[in-house]
Design a protein around this motif. Structure first.
Motif, short mmCIF file in Angstrom:
data_model
loop_
_atom_site.label_atom_id
_atom_site.label_comp_id
_atom_site.label_asym_id
_atom_site.label_seq_id
_atom_site.Cartn_x
_atom_site.Cartn_y
_atom_site.Cartn_z
N TYR A 140 -0.70 5.32 3.50
CA TYR A 140 1.60 4.93 4.11
C TYR A 140 1.91 6.05 4.73
O TYR A 140 1.81 7.13 3.78
CB TYR A 140 2.09 3.98 2.87
CG TYR A 140 1.35 3.22 2.20
CD1 TYR A 140 1.59 1.63 2.96
CD2 TYR A 140 0.44 3.21 0.89
CE1 TYR A 140 1.70 0.54 2.93
CE2 TYR A 140 0.48 1.59 0.03
CZ TYR A 140 0.74 -0.21 1.54
OH TYR A 140 -0.05 -0.58 0.96
N GLU A 144 6.94 4.36 6.39
CA GLU A 144 6.94 2.82 5.61
C GLU A 144 7.24 3.06 5.04
O GLU A 144 7.19 2.14 3.90
CB GLU A 144 5.28 2.81 5.93
CG GLU A 144 4.85 2.09 7.13
CD GLU A 144 3.23 2.51 6.89
OE1 GLU A 144 2.90 0.96 7.09
OE2 GLU A 144 2.38 3.32 7.22
N ASN A 148 10.03 0.96 3.53
CA ASN A 148 9.85 -0.52 1.78
C ASN A 148 10.60 -0.25 0.64
O ASN A 148 11.96 -1.26 -0.21
CB ASN A 148 8.42 -0.18 1.47
CG ASN A 148 7.13 -0.97 2.38
OD1 ASN A 148 7.55 -2.25 3.42
ND2 ASN A 148 6.68 -0.36 2.34
#
Length: 153
Positions: A140, A144, A148
């Motif tokens: 990741y 990202e 999130n």
């Protein structure tokens, strides 16, 4: 249980050998492939009729249900003709053994066990996937992760 070395592989001699009952076809196929399974560290002998006795297993499988593994290998041998391709049987058996010997979800490991797994993973030719093609890790990016956790839009 006693661990001994067998063709550079460690094997686990079972204190109480296990018996397995198979169908006629499975028993016939298993008897034919015993020499190939011996190369992986199994010690299996016919025990009369469609019954076999398992006396030793590769040490990686010492805590697994070995009767189930042998049964699955025999089932695979019935559905595929390995007589001309014993190396493919060996490959499939090793994949099956790896799956049964794998670390399971929620299995507790200490730091040394985790470090050992990661060190061994570094030596794999294809360390990104298991034998079934599933990823062994996911990457990741920072953006990202931030997205999130609603840190960026």
């Amino acid at each position: 249980k006693e661990i001994v070395s067998h063709n550079k592989n460690e094997i686990q001699i079972l204190l109480m050998p296990e018996t397995i009952d198979l169908t006629f076809k499975e028993a016939t196929e298993l008897e034919a492939i015993i020499p190939e399974l011996t190369k992986t560290g199994f010690e299996i002998e016919p025990f009369g009729g469609n019954t076999f006795i398992i006396k030793a297993v590769p040490s990686i499988l010492s805590d697994c249900d070995v009767a189930k593994i042998i049964s699955e290998i025999a089932e695979k041998a019935v559905t595929k003709d390995y007589s001309k391709r014993p190396d493919e049987l060996l490959d499939e058996s090793l994949i099956l053994m790896a799956c049964h010997g794998a670390i399971r979800a929620r299995q507790k490991l200490d730091i040394k066990e985790m470090e050992n797994i990661l060190a061994r993973l570094d030596h794999c030719k294809n360390s990104s996937h298991c034998p079934h093609g599933r990823p062994t890790w996911i990457k990741y990016s920072v953006s990202e992760i931030e997205k999130n956790f609603s840190r960026i839009v």
